[in-house]
Design a protein around this motif. Structure first.
Motif, PDB file in Angstrom:
ATOM      1  N   ILE A   1       0.831  -1.198   0.000  1.00 14.85           N
ATOM      2  CA  ILE A   1       0.000   0.000   0.000  1.00 14.85           C
ATOM      3  C   ILE A   1       0.866   1.250   0.000  1.00 14.85           C
ATOM      4  CG2 ILE A   1      -0.141   0.229   2.518  1.00 14.85           C
ATOM      5  CD1 ILE A   1      -3.157   0.684   0.204  1.00 14.85           C
ATOM      6  N   HIS A   2       0.321   2.318  -0.559  1.00 11.11           N
ATOM      7  CA  HIS A   2       0.950   3.629  -0.430  1.00 11.11           C
ATOM      8  C   HIS A   2      -0.160   4.634  -0.154  1.00 11.11           C
ATOM      9  CE1 HIS A   2       2.612   7.396  -2.674  1.00 11.11           C
ATOM     10  NE2 HIS A   2       2.813   7.497  -1.384  1.00 11.11           N
ATOM     11  N   HIS A   3      -0.066   5.331   0.954  1.00 10.78           N
ATOM     12  CA  HIS A   3      -1.032   6.386   1.268  1.00 10.78           C
ATOM     13  C   HIS A   3      -0.337   7.742   1.190  1.00 10.78           C
ATOM     14  CE1 HIS A   3      -4.091   3.617   2.697  1.00 10.78           C
ATOM     15  NE2 HIS A   3      -3.263   3.079   3.547  1.00 10.78           N
ATOM     16  N   PRO A   4      -0.659   8.551   0.201  1.00 12.57           N
ATOM     17  CA  PRO A   4      -0.096   9.901   0.165  1.00 12.57           C
ATOM     18  C   PRO A   4      -1.026  10.896   0.841  1.00 12.57           C
ATOM     19  CG  PRO A   4      -1.123   9.369  -1.938  1.00 12.57           C
ATOM     20  CD  PRO A   4      -1.459   8.245  -0.996  1.00 12.57           C
ATOM     21  N   LEU A   5      -0.463  11.988   1.314  1.00 11.69           N
ATOM     22  CA  LEU A   5      -1.267  13.112   1.796  1.00 11.69           C
ATOM     23  C   LEU A   5      -0.533  14.387   1.403  1.00 11.69           C
ATOM     24  CD1 LEU A   5      -3.024  13.601   5.208  1.00 11.69           C
ATOM     25  CD2 LEU A   5      -1.499  15.365   4.355  1.00 11.69           C
ATOM     26  N   ARG A   6      -1.260  15.293   0.767  1.00  9.81           N
ATOM     27  CA  ARG A   6      -0.656  16.550   0.328  1.00  9.81           C
ATOM     28  C   ARG A   6      -1.505  17.717   0.817  1.00  9.81           C
ATOM     29  NH1 ARG A   6       2.449  13.126  -0.438  1.00  9.81           N
ATOM     30  NH2 ARG A   6       3.435  12.419  -2.371  1.00  9.81           N
ATOM     31  N   LYS A   7      -0.847  18.673   1.432  1.00 12.20           N
ATOM     32  CA  LYS A   7      -1.549  19.894   1.848  1.00 12.20           C
ATOM     33  C   LYS A   7      -0.606  21.067   1.612  1.00 12.20           C
ATOM     34  CE  LYS A   7      -3.808  22.145   5.753  1.00 12.20           C
ATOM     35  NZ  LYS A   7      -3.940  22.205   7.211  1.00 12.20           N
ATOM     36  N   GLY A   8      -1.095  22.107   0.983  1.00  6.87           N
ATOM     37  CA  GLY A   8      -0.277  23.295   0.739  1.00  6.87           C
ATOM     38  C   GLY A   8       0.921  22.956  -0.128  1.00  6.87           C
ATOM     39  N   ASP A   9       2.026  23.589   0.191  1.00 10.95           N
ATOM     40  CA  ASP A   9       3.232  23.416  -0.616  1.00 10.95           C
ATOM     41  C   ASP A   9       4.415  23.364   0.352  1.00 10.95           C
ATOM     42  OD1 ASP A   9       5.429  23.593  -2.204  1.00 10.95           O
ATOM     43  OD2 ASP A   9       4.830  25.460  -3.223  1.00 10.95           O
ATOM     44  N   VAL A  10       4.955  22.177   0.549  1.00 13.92           N
ATOM     45  CA  VAL A  10       6.005  22.052   1.567  1.00 13.92           C
ATOM     46  C   VAL A  10       7.257  22.845   1.196  1.00 13.92           C
ATOM     47  CG1 VAL A  10       5.362  19.937   2.745  1.00 13.92           C
ATOM     48  CG2 VAL A  10       6.623  19.775   0.627  1.00 13.92           C
ATOM     49  N   LYS A  11       7.514  22.966  -0.099  1.00 13.08           N
ATOM     50  CA  LYS A  11       8.713  23.700  -0.525  1.00 13.08           C
ATOM     51  C   LYS A  11       8.617  25.136  -0.013  1.00 13.08           C
ATOM     52  CE  LYS A  11      11.435  24.458  -4.710  1.00 13.08           C
ATOM     53  NZ  LYS A  11      11.075  25.820  -5.131  1.00 13.08           N
ATOM     54  N   ASN A  12       7.486  25.689  -0.271  1.00 15.42           N
ATOM     55  CA  ASN A  12       7.180  27.032   0.194  1.00 15.42           C
ATOM     56  C   ASN A  12       7.273  27.121   1.723  1.00 15.42           C
ATOM     57  OD1 ASN A  12       6.315  29.609   0.182  1.00 15.42           O
ATOM     58  ND2 ASN A  12       4.218  29.179  -0.498  1.00 15.42           N
ATOM     59  N   GLY A  13       6.707  26.113   2.386  1.00 11.07           N
ATOM     60  CA  GLY A  13       6.706  26.097   3.845  1.00 11.07           C
ATOM     61  C   GLY A  13       8.108  26.037   4.426  1.00 11.07           C
ATOM     62  N   PHE A  14       8.954  25.236   3.825  1.00 13.68           N
ATOM     63  CA  PHE A  14      10.323  25.138   4.342  1.00 13.68           C
ATOM     64  C   PHE A  14      11.100  26.432   4.073  1.00 13.68           C
ATOM     65  CE2 PHE A  14       9.663  20.397   4.075  1.00 13.68           C
ATOM     66  CZ  PHE A  14       9.725  20.198   5.450  1.00 13.68           C
ATOM     67  N   GLU A  15      10.730  27.110   2.977  1.00 11.13           N
ATOM     68  CA  GLU A  15      11.394  28.393   2.688  1.00 11.13           C
ATOM     69  C   GLU A  15      11.076  29.439   3.759  1.00 11.13           C
ATOM     70  OE1 GLU A  15      10.305  29.332  -1.336  1.00 11.13           O
ATOM     71  OE2 GLU A  15      11.747  27.877  -2.119  1.00 11.13           O
ATOM     72  N   LYS A  16       9.895  29.331   4.318  1.00 10.66           N
ATOM     73  CA  LYS A  16       9.498  30.291   5.357  1.00 10.66           C
ATOM     74  C   LYS A  16      10.127  29.972   6.717  1.00 10.66           C
ATOM     75  CE  LYS A  16       4.944  31.497   3.560  1.00 10.66           C
ATOM     76  NZ  LYS A  16       3.602  30.876   3.558  1.00 10.66           N
ATOM     77  N   ALA A  17      10.724  28.790   6.800  1.00  7.95           N
ATOM     78  CA  ALA A  17      11.225  28.346   8.103  1.00  7.95           C
ATOM     79  C   ALA A  17      12.563  28.984   8.437  1.00  7.95           C
ATOM     80  CB  ALA A  17      11.367  26.825   8.091  1.00  7.95           C
TER      81      ALA A  17
END
Lengths: 158, 291, 763
Positions: free
Chosen positions: C151-167
């Motif tokens: 099995i593979h369960h994906p979950l995507r919300k927003g844009d992690v690339k963007n989120g990490f840039e804000k970190a």
């Protein structure tokens, strides 16, 4: 060559004469021959304590004793606790303190607790833990079992 | 297939006769080891023709304490050892070792003789018994012989007991004068434990000088062995001047000298070092040199 | 609201038989002409079966029959994926796969005969790490599958690339969890009785999920569900464990029983149980988290790989719960999660109390503490900056607005009770000596019941007899958790009778509709609602009868403790008299209850939707003493605060907390099924260590009640939340005490002292 051995046991006050094989454990005799199935088998190596009974005043794992070894002994099992007068104080305390969940370890727990209280009617919490350290329970986390033994001990004192 | 005849001996003499007359006899006492073997259908049990039950022999159940000597009958249970007041007051490391064996149910059946004859590397009683320079008294119809417990052990789970012999008792001299003892143990949980490591330490002091020292780890080496090197190092020195941490490191080195670098060494080396350090610190403190 | 029975710590209704030894468990059952059966299991984790010769075994004394895969009508079963073999036919995929079985007059004879079966294997190379299983071109373990992915369960919300840039800070960490054995004290046992009471076969035994077992047996026998009757006995613990493994056992017993026309009993030894039963999934988890310097989380990226072992079993659903809860109860705009399950030749893995949450909680709650340390913010403060509150949006986009989001309340209560703040400061200072103290906390949110895994409905049946006695049946099973008592309390409360009038019946698939499995801490919530439904139907009938009889307004009919009152408190009649009269008038006093959970949703591609209709919140705080000289770890105190909606039985809830905390402690510090090249090394309880009474910490349970609009009397769940937090709280406490962050479970002597585990034969 496996021979049979004749053994006399007093179980819960009743005398039994049984013929056992040389490999038969006290646990097997109680469960299979005497149909006292309250005593449980959980591991067969003296680790879980579900098979605990009292032999001549001592709590022992009945999977760790050959029946042939205990010829003439006095044995108490969980079935020996309730009497015509009703439930034993330990049984009542286990019910009142929610010390029972699945119930598989309960007979062994009761036997270990009984052996303790017979010898030491006023045990400390640490002494209760030592008496029950050879009885594994996976449901209760032990707390309510300790509560029950403490309550029974208090009742014992009265 | 395991197939044996069960024989019960009511006296030591009866047991010795059976041992003399019959071959392929295995002795059962408390049964806490034999019943496990039976469940696991061990090869050893397949080889036997007779199982000799000695658990009812009253004469082997005594603890005798004389002025300078202790005799522990081979059928003394761990529970009885534990309840003995003399041991608790005078040889507390023996009580401490007995306390952690198995569980109450196991201690009610398991015997000193069984623990010694099974010669498990992790048998908790060995460490203090070795430190006490105990001897075993072996009896057969031909007579008796005394063996130092160190000479009795042949290897892991192996002893020098002969087929016609019965372990009658374990004896040791009560240490004289000013002496201290200590027992340390590490287990993976707080009850129903097999020692990951344990250690017994006994020392006799005269005018502040270590007259005698016995440091015996358990479960550290393939079978229990006194660490003579450490004993030699300690003896003759002033207890006050002993550096427990330093001695601990030496004990750990001594262990690795015996075992070589094993998979468990990265853990056992620092842990044993610490146990030895603690035993020595406790003894020093008790002797009034610290604190 | 004042209750008569609900919200009270009434005594368990099944305690009497359990304290007297009268309770019959699977191994205690006997039937006339019963024979005993044993299974021969593969020693190899992966091998081709070239030949099986049973001829010598058949000639052994007492033997009634010897069976192989060829004797099984339909050899494949499985709740989610039908890939599990009743007996291995051409290939074994795990060490412990059954290959043949013997029925004999005695258990000993069956065991002896097993030794005479000759199996010719051709050993195949095995895959023992799920990460190896995903490599391209690697051998497929199930031929009809495209690859080894379960099995593979994906979950995507927003844009992690963007989120990490804000970190301002990004932390990447890897965590690992281990195989765990359920360690129910009762090893599995079943008896299959042929041609029993108009059924083709009846199955008795230690069965967690009678309907799942019924389906498995019917599938294997190629027969209708109605031909198979499953009756649960007293069960000696399960914790998710007595499902597929017992279904396989029941199917085997059924095949033999039908062939021999005799009852067949099978009881596992502990070694057989540990060898064959499924385990808790080990996970390998990679977490990457971004945060601003004042501690606001900006993004989280997660990859979790679960080892499914030889069969799919519950892996698709276990990993699904992980994907929903992987971020923990923290508000995040940007999330990317991938949870995978792979086939290997390890022991197979399935449901165990917690079900995919303990693994991710260990990782995510360790991570939050690691982040707090990097940011130099207290772990408590960092959490309070990010936790879910009323109307928060979860990682899958669900707005938490239909129930009370009580995480902050739960945390505050645990923090106060444990004196966390003071102790945290105190233990942060330099400590003298080898023994170091530490305190750590962990928090969680948990979806109640099945969620989007399956249809979430349950049934019950209540029958009122003419004498006022009441029989209660439910389609969900008592597994020791106290369901019989809870359901009896609800029945008594709604009907207005005393508990003494109620007889709680053993679950029997003949009498109640399929209610799904007793899993996911859903019994009180979903099953309780169905009981309430049945009782309310009956109550309405009785109320109407009384209103008519005594000329009252319907609203004025009051029934309490077995008496009928008018609106002014005047006693009018007894419950017995009324139902007797109703019976004589031919009014039906039996009712089925049914409850189906509110609508939920899940988009499997994006990992979005409302996966659960309500949630519970918990916080556990562990205090430890670490012996930095020996690696010994003592958990001295655990404070456990859990919002249960409403405690139907507070004494019972406490029992769940104590038990879950101790089980979580075992998971955290001592338990591990040691698997070496697919083979389990510790197959009994002398080597697989579970906590004893002396390992139990002082436990402070805190029951928080925010009645849920959906739950019966507001009740939600408690069974699983209690166990999922302990390992993380303990690991955090150990990190504080010793300065050593341990990212693999369990925190055993070696890891605590030298930072890594050691294995016999290893380097």
């Amino acid at each position: 060559m496996m021979d049979k051995v004749n053994v006399e046991l007093t179980v819960n006050g009743e005398k039994y004469e049984v013929e056992v094989t040389a490999k038969e454990r006290l646990l097997d005799t109680l469960r299979k021959q005497l149909k006292l199935t309250g005593t449980k088998e959980g591991c067969s190596v003296g680790e879980c304590g579900a098979c605990t009974v009292i032999v001549d005043d001592k709590a022992v794992n009945s999977c760790m004793v050959l029946t042939a070894q205990v010829d003439g002994s006095k044995i108490i099992t969980v079935e020996g606790l309730e009497s015509k007068r009703g439930l034993h104080p330990l049984q009542k305390a286990f019910i009142d303190n929610q010390a029972v969940q699945c119930g598989f370890c309960t007979p062994g727990m009761l036997m270990s607790a009984l052996a303790l209280l017979n010898e030491n009617p006023d045990p400390s919490k640490e002494e209760i833990k030592t008496a029950l350290e050879g009885n594994l329970c996976r449901c209760t986390g032990y707390q309510q079992i300790i509560d029950a033994v403490e309550a029974a001990a208090a009742e014992w004192g009265n | 297939m395991i197939d044996y005849q069960f024989i019960k001996a009511n006296t030591a003499a009866e047991a010795l006769k059976i041992l003399a007359d019959k071959n392929n006899v295995k002795i059962i006492a408390g049964g806490t080891d034999v019943l496990v073997e039976l469940h696991k259908e061990s090869r050893d049990l397949e080889m036997i023709d007779y199982l000799l039950d000695i658990s009812g022999i009253e004469e082997l159940k005594e603890i005798k304490i004389a002025e300078d000597k202790v005799e522990i009958g081979s059928l003394v249970t761990h529970s009885r050892l534990l309840k003995n007041k003399f041991f608790a007051e005078n040889i507390p490391f023996l009580t401490a070792a007995a306390k952690d064996i198995g569980s109450t149910q196991i201690r009610n059946r398991g015997t000193v003789g069984g623990n010694v004859c099974n010669a498990s590397p992790a048998a908790d009683l060995f460490a203090p018994l070795l430190a006490l320079e105990s001897e075993v008294v072996l009896r057969s119809q031909k007579g008796k012989r005394n063996l130092k417990i160190t000479d009795f052990i042949k290897g892991p789970y192996k002893t020098h007991i002969r087929n016609d012999e019965l372990l009658e008792k374990v004896v040791f001299k009560i240490p004289a004068g000013e002496y201290y003892c200590n027992f340390q143990k590490i287990g993976r949980r707080k009850a129903l434990n097999i020692s990951r490591l344990c250690l017994a330490f006994l020392t006799v002091i005269e005018d502040g000088v270590i007259k005698k020292a016995h440091l015996v780890p358990g479960a550290a080496t393939p079978y229990p062995t006194p660490f003579k090197k450490i004993d030699d190092y300690l003896e003759g020195k002033l207890l006050a001047e002993i550096d427990p941490a330093e001695t601990g490191k030496m004990a750990a080195d001594a262990m690795v000298e015996i075992t070589g670098e094993r998979w468990s060494t990265p853990y056992k080396r620092p842990a044993l070092s610490k146990l030895a350090e603690r035993a020595l610190s406790c003894v020093k403190e008790e002797a009034g040199y610290d604190g | 609201m004042a209750f008569e029975y609900v919200n009270k710590g009434v005594k368990r209704v099944d305690a009497y038989e359990k304290v007297t030894g009268k309770a019959k468990f699977g191994a205690d059952l006997e039937f006339a002409d019963m024979v005993y059966a044993k299974v021969l299991r593969s020693e190899y984790p992966h091998a081709e079966i070239k030949a099986i010769d049973v001829s010598k075994a058949e000639k052994m004394p007492g033997v009634e029959g010897v069976y192989t895969a060829d004797d099984i009508p339909n050899n494949l079963f499985g709740v989610i994926v039908q890939d599990q073999q009743v007996l291995a036919k051409d290939r074994v995929v795990l060490a412990g796969d059954g290959v043949a079985m013997v029925a004999a007059e005695t258990e000993e004879q069956a065991a002896e005969a097993l030794k005479k079966i000759e199996v010719e294997y051709k050993e195949l190379p095995g895959i023992f790490d799920p990460v190896d299983a995903r490599a391209e071109g690697v051998q497929k373990l199930h031929e009809n599958k495209e690859d080894n992915q379960v099995i593979h369960h994906p979950l995507r919300k927003g844009d992690v690339k963007n989120g990490f840039e804000k970190a301002d800070i990004i932390l990447e960490r890897e965590y690992k969890t281990q195989f765990i054995e359920h360690s129910y004290i009762e090893p599995e046992a079943v008896v299959a009785v042929p041609e029993d009471q108009n059924h083709l076969i009846s199955i008795y035994g230690s069965i967690q999920n009678p309907y799942a077992t019924r389906t498995a047996v019917a599938v294997v026998l190629n027969t209708n569900l109605s031909k198979v009757r499953v009756i649960q006995n007293h069960i000696g613990g399960s914790f998710g464990g007595k499902d597929e493994v017992v279904s396989a056992m029941a199917a085997r017993a059924a095949v033999m029983a039908l062939d021999l026309k005799k009852p067949v009993k099978m009881v596992n030894s502990r070694e057989e149980s540990i060898t064959e039963s499924y385990k808790r999934h080990p996970y390998q988890l990679k977490y990457k988290v971004g945060a601003t310097k004042d501690g606001k989380l900006t993004a989280m990226e997660i990859e979790a790989v679960a080892d499914s072992g030889g069969y799919a079993c519950q892996t698709p659903f276990v990993t699904w719960r992980s994907v929903v809860q992987a971020t923990g109860p923290y508000e995040l705009e940007n999330v990317k999660t991938d949870v995978y399950g792979y086939y290997t030749n390890n022991p197979y893995t399935g449901a165990m109390r917690g079900y995919g949450s303990p693994q991710v909680i260990f990782a995510q709650e360790s991570l939050v503490d690691e982040l707090a340390k990097e940011l130099d913010i207290s772990p408590l403060e960092l959490r309070l900056k990010n936790i879910y509150r009323q109307n928060s949006i979860t990682a899958s986009g669900q707005k938490l607005d239909t129930h009370t989001v009580s995480l902050e309340e739960v945390i505050k209560k645990a923090v106060e009770k444990s004196n966390y703040k003071e102790k945290y400061l105190e233990y942060s200072k330099e400590q003298k000596g080898d023994i170091k103290k530490g305190i750590g906390l962990a928090v969680s949110f948990r979806g109640c019941s099945l969620g989007a895994e399956a249809i979430d409905a349950a049934a019950s049946l209540i029958q009122i007899n003419k004498d006022g006695s009441v029989a209660v049946y439910s389609g969900l099973a008592e597994n020791g958790q106290g369901l019989k008592t809870i359901f009896s309390q609800i029945t008594a409360e709604v009907l207005g009778i005393t508990m003494k009038n109620i007889d709680y019946m053993e679950i029997d698939t003949t009498f109640t509709p399929d209610s799904g499995s007793t899993v996911a801490s859903r019994a009180t919530l979903v099953g309780g609602n169905s009981i309430k439904d049945a009782a309310q139907k009956l109550r309405a009938t009785i109320d109407a009868f009384c209103a008519d009889k005594f000329d009252l307004d319907l609203d004025d009919v009051d029934i309490r403790e077995g008496f009928i009152y008018d609106g002014k408190g005047n006693r009018l009649a007894t419950f017995e008299d009324i139902v007797g009269e109703m019976g004589n008038q031919g009014i039906m006093l039996s009712a089925y209850g049914w409850y189906k959970g509110p609508a939920i949703s899940w988009d499997e591609e994006k990992g979005t939707g409302n996966p659960y209709f309500t949630y519970v919140y918990g916080c556990q705080i562990a205090e430890v003493e670490v012996d930095t000289g020996t690696g010994e770890l003592s958990v001295t105190n655990m404070t456990a605060a859990h919002d249960v909606g409403r405690a139907i039985n507070p004494a019972n809830v406490k029992g769940q907390v104590y038990g879950g905390v101790v089980m979580g402690l075992g998971y955290g510090i001592m338990e591990e099924v040691e698997v070496n090249k697919g083979k389990i090394k510790n197959t009994n309880l002398d080597e697989y260590l579970i906590p004893t009474i002396k390992d139990m910490p002082e436990i402070e349970p805190i029951i928080v009640e925010n009645p849920d609009p959906v739950g019966p009397f507001g009740a939600k769940s408690i069974g699983e939340p209690t166990l999922e937090l302990g390992s993380a709280a303990i690991a955090n406490a150990v990190a504080q005490a010793s300065g050593r962050r341990i990212r693999s479970l369990p925190l055993n002597l070696e890891r605590v002292l030298i930072g890594r585990a050691l294995h016999k034969g290893g380097k």
